[in-house]
Design a protein around this motif. Structure first.
Motif, PDB file in Angstrom:
ATOM      1  N   ASN A  29       0.820  -1.212   0.000  1.00 37.38           N
ATOM      2  CA  ASN A  29       0.000   0.000   0.000  1.00 37.38           C
ATOM      3  C   ASN A  29       0.857   1.266   0.000  1.00 37.38           C
ATOM      4  O   ASN A  29       1.017   1.930   1.021  1.00 37.38           O
ATOM      5  N   PRO A  30       1.422   1.603  -1.173  1.00 36.68           N
ATOM      6  CA  PRO A  30       2.286   2.795  -1.227  1.00 36.68           C
ATOM      7  C   PRO A  30       1.542   4.074  -0.847  1.00 36.68           C
ATOM      8  O   PRO A  30       2.134   4.991  -0.289  1.00 36.68           O
ATOM      9  N   ARG A  31       0.249   4.125  -1.104  1.00 39.67           N
ATOM     10  CA  ARG A  31      -0.517   5.329  -0.772  1.00 39.67           C
ATOM     11  C   ARG A  31      -0.505   5.566   0.747  1.00 39.67           C
ATOM     12  O   ARG A  31      -0.338   6.701   1.203  1.00 39.67           O
ATOM     13  N   ALA A  32      -0.657   4.492   1.527  1.00 40.28           N
ATOM     14  CA  ALA A  32      -0.639   4.630   2.991  1.00 40.28           C
ATOM     15  C   ALA A  32       0.722   5.146   3.439  1.00 40.28           C
ATOM     16  O   ALA A  32       0.816   5.991   4.334  1.00 40.28           O
ATOM     17  N   PHE A  33       1.782   4.670   2.796  1.00 39.75           N
ATOM     18  CA  PHE A  33       3.130   5.136   3.129  1.00 39.75           C
ATOM     19  C   PHE A  33       3.257   6.630   2.842  1.00 39.75           C
ATOM     20  O   PHE A  33       3.718   7.404   3.683  1.00 39.75           O
ATOM     21  N   TYR A  34       2.834   7.033   1.654  1.00 42.96           N
ATOM     22  CA  TYR A  34       2.986   8.442   1.285  1.00 42.96           C
ATOM     23  C   TYR A  34       2.097   9.360   2.134  1.00 42.96           C
ATOM     24  O   TYR A  34       2.472  10.489   2.437  1.00 42.96           O
ATOM     25  N   ASP A  35       0.912   8.857   2.522  1.00 46.87           N
ATOM     26  CA  ASP A  35       0.051   9.651   3.408  1.00 46.87           C
ATOM     27  C   ASP A  35       0.736   9.875   4.752  1.00 46.87           C
ATOM     28  O   ASP A  35       0.653  10.962   5.331  1.00 46.87           O
ATOM     29  N   TRP A  36       1.401   8.822   5.228  1.00 47.00           N
ATOM     30  CA  TRP A  36       2.117   8.940   6.498  1.00 47.00           C
ATOM     31  C   TRP A  36       3.323   9.872   6.346  1.00 47.00           C
ATOM     32  O   TRP A  36       3.647  10.667   7.214  1.00 47.00           O
ATOM     33  N   LEU A  37       3.989   9.757   5.183  1.00 44.68           N
ATOM     34  CA  LEU A  37       5.220  10.519   4.940  1.00 44.68           C
ATOM     35  C   LEU A  37       4.972  12.029   4.857  1.00 44.68           C
ATOM     36  O   LEU A  37       5.811  12.824   5.267  1.00 44.68           O
ATOM     37  N   ARG A  38       3.803  12.382   4.333  1.00 46.96           N
ATOM     38  CA  ARG A  38       3.554  13.796   4.001  1.00 46.96           C
ATOM     39  C   ARG A  38       3.898  14.787   5.126  1.00 46.96           C
ATOM     40  O   ARG A  38       4.731  15.680   4.931  1.00 46.96           O
ATOM     41  N   PRO A  39       3.298  14.643   6.333  1.00 47.90           N
ATOM     42  CA  PRO A  39       3.623  15.628   7.379  1.00 47.90           C
ATOM     43  C   PRO A  39       5.087  15.574   7.813  1.00 47.90           C
ATOM     44  O   PRO A  39       5.696  16.609   8.104  1.00 47.90           O
ATOM     45  N   LEU A  40       5.651  14.365   7.839  1.00 44.92           N
ATOM     46  CA  LEU A  40       7.049  14.217   8.233  1.00 44.92           C
ATOM     47  C   LEU A  40       7.966  14.895   7.217  1.00 44.92           C
ATOM     48  O   LEU A  40       8.917  15.595   7.561  1.00 44.92           O
ATOM     49  N   LEU A  41       7.628  14.710   5.950  1.00 36.42           N
ATOM     50  CA  LEU A  41       8.428  15.288   4.869  1.00 36.42           C
ATOM     51  C   LEU A  41       8.421  16.817   4.940  1.00 36.42           C
ATOM     52  O   LEU A  41       9.443  17.465   4.745  1.00 36.42           O
ATOM     53  N   ARG A  42       7.242  17.361   5.244  1.00 37.22           N
ATOM     54  CA  ARG A  42       7.143  18.823   5.375  1.00 37.22           C
ATOM     55  C   ARG A  42       8.116  19.331   6.443  1.00 37.22           C
ATOM     56  O   ARG A  42       8.851  20.283   6.252  1.00 37.22           O
ATOM     57  N   ILE A  43       8.113  18.620   7.587  1.00 40.16           N
ATOM     58  CA  ILE A  43       8.998  18.997   8.699  1.00 40.16           C
ATOM     59  C   ILE A  43      10.463  18.889   8.275  1.00 40.16           C
ATOM     60  O   ILE A  43      11.266  19.787   8.503  1.00 40.16           O
ATOM     61  N   VAL A  44      10.809  17.766   7.620  1.00 39.68           N
ATOM     62  CA  VAL A  44      12.207  17.525   7.241  1.00 39.68           C
ATOM     63  C   VAL A  44      12.674  18.568   6.220  1.00 39.68           C
ATOM     64  O   VAL A  44      13.778  19.100   6.316  1.00 39.68           O
ATOM     65  N   LEU A  45      11.824  18.872   5.245  1.00 37.85           N
ATOM     66  CA  LEU A  45      12.218  19.820   4.200  1.00 37.85           C
ATOM     67  C   LEU A  45      12.386  21.236   4.759  1.00 37.85           C
ATOM     68  O   LEU A  45      13.188  22.015   4.256  1.00 37.85           O
ATOM     69  N   ASP A  46      11.625  21.558   5.810  1.00 37.41           N
ATOM     70  CA  ASP A  46      11.713  22.902   6.392  1.00 37.41           C
ATOM     71  C   ASP A  46      12.772  23.012   7.488  1.00 37.41           C
ATOM     72  O   ASP A  46      13.103  24.110   7.924  1.00 37.41           O
TER      73      ASP A  46
END
Ligand code: ZN
Length: 258
Positions: free
Chosen positions: A63-80
């Motif tokens: 379920n790559p979609r579940a992974f990316y949904d989970w990743l989204r907020p974390l990615l925002r934090i990491v990129l900022d």
């Protein structure tokens, strides 16, 4: 301060050492606001099982979609996120020629952004994304940016299969080249400096043991106890963003007088 003696002893060891190697974990990036995504206690997971369900090799394929949904907020934090004084201290130690290599379990790129050059990312990184079918690798920037804007999961231009950030998920092997280089560095070290890692995640957590077996000294800066505390020469239980700059300050030639 209660750590004064330990810091002093650490400075002594650093000045005697000829081949210093650092090993960093999630704890060095928490002062930059990045939670430890591998920890069930990070607040990123409601239940420990969710972690394996979503952020494992098996979970991603199912379920790559579940992974990316989970990743989204974390990615925002990491990129900022911005490098903190602990990242900068290690970059300075390398620039002064005292730190030979930096092994990190982090995927957040903050060491490189702080100016560190010889960085071995043994759990991968978010600089690239990789196709799980044909192993085609591309820079992550544009694809992740597009994902953040449109929610479109990155797909391979060559074979149209779903792509995954080049980070090591649960149940995946560590990148062989980085791991081999890390082991070589650990064996060559006469001083290993662990910062912000509880040394729980094998096999990266075994690297200090490799260094010890070859006669290296060991400094551990970490809030939590580790299984190697009793074999460490110096243990500093403090915020890495405070302790590391203090440890490194005597070796920085042009330190700004702030
Ligand atoms: Zn492909």
């Amino acid at each position: 301060m209660k750590d004064d003696l330990q810091i002093e002893r650490g400075i002594e060891l650093l000045s005697e050492a000829r081949h210093v190697v650092a090993l960093t974990g999630a704890g060095i990036s928490t002062p930059s606001g990045i939670p430890d995504y591998r920890s069930p206690k990070s607040g990123l997971w409601e239940r420990a099982e969710d972690m394996l369900e979503v952020a494992s090799s098996y979970g991603f394929r199912r379920n790559p979609r579940a992974f990316y949904d989970w990743l989204r907020p974390l990615l925002r934090i990491v990129l900022d996120a911005q490098p903190n004084p602990a990242h900068l201290a290690l970059a300075q130690l390398e620039a002064e020629g005292r730190l030979k290599a930096l092994i990190t379990q982090n995927i957040d790129l903050l060491h490189g952004r702080a100016g560190s050059r010889n960085v071995l990312e043994v759990h991968g990184h978010i600089r690239e994304i990789v196709c799980l079918a044909c192993h085609h690798i591309i820079p992550a920037g544009p694809a992740l940016e597009q994902f953040m804007n449109s929610n479109a999961i990155p797909h391979c231009q060559r074979c149209h299969h779903v792509m995954k950030p080049n980070v090591v998920l649960f149940g995946e092997l560590l990148p062989m080249a980085a791991m081999k280089a890390a082991q070589t560095q650990a064996r060559s070290a006469d001083l290993m400096l662990v910062a912000g890692s509880s040394l729980e995640v094998a096999p990266a957590g075994d690297l200090p043991e490799l260094a010890l077996r070859n006669g290296a000294r060991l400094i551990i800066i970490n809030y939590m106890e580790t299984h190697l505390d009793r074999r460490a020469d110096v243990i500093i239980r403090a915020d890495v963003a405070e302790a590391l700059p203090r440890l490194v300050r005597p070796f920085v030639s042009s330190s700004p007088t702030k």
